[in-house]
Design an enzyme around this catalytic site. Sequence first.
Site, mmCIF file in Angstrom:
data_model
loop_
_atom_site.group_PDB
_atom_site.id
_atom_site.type_symbol
_atom_site.label_atom_id
_atom_site.label_comp_id
_atom_site.label_asym_id
_atom_site.label_seq_id
_atom_site.Cartn_x
_atom_site.Cartn_y
_atom_site.Cartn_z
ATOM 1 N N THR A 185 5.760 105.454 39.544
ATOM 2 C CA THR A 185 4.300 105.522 39.442
ATOM 3 C C THR A 185 3.802 106.519 40.477
ATOM 4 O O THR A 185 4.467 106.736 41.500
ATOM 5 C CB THR A 185 3.666 104.158 39.743
ATOM 6 O OG1 THR A 185 4.056 103.782 41.070
ATOM 7 C CG2 THR A 185 4.129 103.096 38.772
ATOM 8 N N GLU A 333 3.926 101.815 33.543
ATOM 9 C CA GLU A 333 4.516 100.489 33.358
ATOM 10 C C GLU A 333 4.570 100.064 31.889
ATOM 11 O O GLU A 333 5.186 99.076 31.552
ATOM 12 C CB GLU A 333 3.710 99.437 34.145
ATOM 13 C CG GLU A 333 3.848 99.527 35.661
ATOM 14 C CD GLU A 333 2.870 100.500 36.297
ATOM 15 O OE1 GLU A 333 2.367 101.396 35.586
ATOM 16 O OE2 GLU A 333 2.607 100.378 37.506
ATOM 17 N N LYS A 442 -19.859 97.844 42.569
ATOM 18 C CA LYS A 442 -20.464 96.510 42.542
ATOM 19 C C LYS A 442 -21.882 96.619 43.077
ATOM 20 O O LYS A 442 -22.082 96.832 44.259
ATOM 21 C CB LYS A 442 -19.636 95.539 43.375
ATOM 22 C CG LYS A 442 -18.226 95.433 42.835
ATOM 23 C CD LYS A 442 -17.474 94.263 43.407
ATOM 24 C CE LYS A 442 -16.110 94.150 42.778
ATOM 25 N NZ LYS A 442 -15.052 94.918 43.454
ATOM 26 N N TRP A 447 -21.399 94.873 37.719
ATOM 27 C CA TRP A 447 -20.490 96.014 37.810
ATOM 28 C C TRP A 447 -21.077 97.230 37.100
ATOM 29 O O TRP A 447 -21.571 97.124 35.974
ATOM 30 C CB TRP A 447 -19.161 95.685 37.122
ATOM 31 C CG TRP A 447 -18.310 94.737 37.910
ATOM 32 C CD1 TRP A 447 -18.591 94.222 39.148
ATOM 33 C CD2 TRP A 447 -17.051 94.188 37.507
ATOM 34 N NE1 TRP A 447 -17.579 93.366 39.539
ATOM 35 C CE2 TRP A 447 -16.623 93.332 38.547
ATOM 36 C CE3 TRP A 447 -16.249 94.332 36.379
ATOM 37 C CZ2 TRP A 447 -15.424 92.632 38.495
ATOM 38 C CZ3 TRP A 447 -15.067 93.634 36.319
ATOM 39 C CH2 TRP A 447 -14.646 92.796 37.362
HETATM 40 P P1 AMP Z 1 -0.160 106.275 35.082
HETATM 41 O O1 AMP Z 1 0.723 105.123 35.276
HETATM 42 O O2 AMP Z 1 -0.082 107.295 36.170
HETATM 43 O O3 AMP Z 1 0.018 106.891 33.742
HETATM 44 O O4 AMP Z 1 -1.669 105.736 35.137
HETATM 45 C C1 AMP Z 1 -2.122 104.702 34.320
HETATM 46 C C2 AMP Z 1 -3.603 104.542 34.439
HETATM 47 O O5 AMP Z 1 -4.285 105.686 33.925
HETATM 48 C C3 AMP Z 1 -4.167 103.408 33.626
HETATM 49 O O6 AMP Z 1 -3.988 102.165 34.252
HETATM 50 C C4 AMP Z 1 -5.639 103.801 33.517
HETATM 51 O O7 AMP Z 1 -6.351 103.474 34.689
HETATM 52 C C5 AMP Z 1 -5.550 105.295 33.410
HETATM 53 N N1 AMP Z 1 -5.658 105.710 32.008
HETATM 54 C C6 AMP Z 1 -4.675 106.044 31.160
HETATM 55 N N2 AMP Z 1 -5.167 106.390 29.956
HETATM 56 C C7 AMP Z 1 -6.518 106.245 30.045
HETATM 57 C C8 AMP Z 1 -7.609 106.443 29.153
HETATM 58 N N3 AMP Z 1 -7.430 106.890 27.913
HETATM 59 N N4 AMP Z 1 -8.849 106.182 29.601
HETATM 60 C C9 AMP Z 1 -9.072 105.745 30.856
HETATM 61 N N5 AMP Z 1 -8.087 105.566 31.745
HETATM 62 C C10 AMP Z 1 -6.832 105.810 31.350
#
Ligand code: AMP
Length: 545
Positions: A185, A333, A442, A447
């Site tokens: 990550t 994940e 907040k 929210w």
């Molecule tokens: P990563 O593990 O680096 O791919 O990041 C995952 C995170 O990216 C998710 O938990 C979201 O917060 C954000 N994310 C992924 N796709 C989207 C989307 N289409 N719209 C908003 N947030 C997204």
Amino acid sequence: MLGLMQEHPLLVSSLIEHAVAAHPGAGIVSRTVEGPVHRCTWRDVHRRSKQAANALTALGVRPGDRVATLAWNGYRHMELYFGVSGMGAVLHTLNPRLFPEQLEYIVNHAEDSVLCFDLSFVPLVEKLAPQLESVRAFVLMTDRAHMPESSIPGLLCYEDLLAAQSDDYAWPDLDERAAASLCYTSGTTGKPKGVLYSHRSTVLHAFGACTVDSLAVSRDDTALLVVPMFHVNAWSMPYAAAMSGARLVLPGPALDGASVYALLRDEQVTLALGVPTVWLMLLQHVSAAGLEPATELALRRVVIGGAAAPRSMAEAFERDFGAFVVHAWGMTETSPVGTVCNLLPEHRALPLEQRLQVQAKQGRAVFGVRLKLTDDEGRALPHDGQAAGHLKIRGPWVARAYYRDEGGPILDDEGWFDTGDVATIDPDGYMHITDRSKDVIKSGGEWISSIAIENAAMGHPLVAEAAVIGIAHPKWQERPLLLLVVKPGQVLERESVLHYLDGRVAKWWLPDDVLFVRELPHTATGKLLKTALREQFRDYRFADA
Ligand code: AMP
């Protein structure tokens, strides 16, 4: 009573075997780091991935060993995708946009035994090599003619290694639960954590990606992978293409607007996948250069994920390119595909404005994963499109722990993984992210969605990029601050932005202030880096506060 069907493990090697049997001549086009465009077929990937497996075996790689790549999207990377996992070793894709210290930590944590890398990363690997304790062999993914003088100990040439090996190799019959690949990550807070995909999760996830209500990848497509192969296995596209026979276009390191446009045009790409930031660069290039994509390109669908796709982006692709935006959501994940936003029959007749509102949502769960929303106490919230809560997910391609159990247990008692996102889900099952839970603002006990304000601001014709963060407020606890990057050569006033937003977001969501900045910080995977923004504006106070 047990069923009486054959049991064959779901293996990554079965994907490449299928590709060579079902669509051996389908193409893979790569723009290389060395310069020229390279063309090959699944027949070549099959043969060379077996040579790669033999070469890695000769280097002492054994099942379960981690083999790292530091590479752009290209055909050699594809060969390692199948060769490394196919032989039972674990493909560990490194994100070159991370800081060198993070890469050092990750390689040492994963105990990678071999590091294969593109020419662009020679200086980086020279710097890192002395600290990489476990790496026994450094392999430069190029041919003899491009091998540089280098301080990297015992530097090997990928093409030499392959040339010395036969393509006679029998993929081992592995346990489908064996690890196939590893991806860390991005770790904007705390240390990066490894997500270890299995053969089974990879194949099931590829099935999920190919279905029509998901990414609908098929032999009809020429797919441009702007999403990097070092970011969650390029959203499964190398595997989905092997499964479906889609033609692949791999852009190498050049992801600027002009380079991406040239590939879309020259290769008549029909499906393109990437994060919003690269599409912003493309849209800016198209408008600055006065291009007419709808007449020059064959683009039908653009899959956007990794961060919220603003409504204005879907509108621009539809209007200027004649292409449909498919919004998708997922995370490292979750392999990553969790939800995909396709339309239901009843949406097709909607006026564009209303249809774009549907497309701004992150979409419906792909078969295989289940979603639920909970409040702070873990109580289930209704899927009524109104209640916003913590988004939880479960399914056979969702992580159940991090590599080496970093961070301890990550599932609740019923096996759900908390995504860290806040979302609503409507009665049709469309999930809509309102924020990362760390980013929600907040205000007065309610929210405010920073993403919703950003999306609205992005619709302003002079705005290039927008970010919203919460700033401490004595009366309301927090209030939104809007940070804007204005399009090149344009000038924008605070008042006109607030006027534009009035009516586009709830009155009490209107930002208390608007600041103009030259650029916004991004993570290694192209998301807004809000931790850095919060730090930068830590001492900022609204005039009335
Ligand atoms: P990563 O593990 O680096 O791919 O990041 C995952 C995170 O990216 C998710 O938990 C979201 O917060 C954000 N994310 C992924 N796709 C989207 C989307 N289409 N719209 C908003 N947030 C997204």
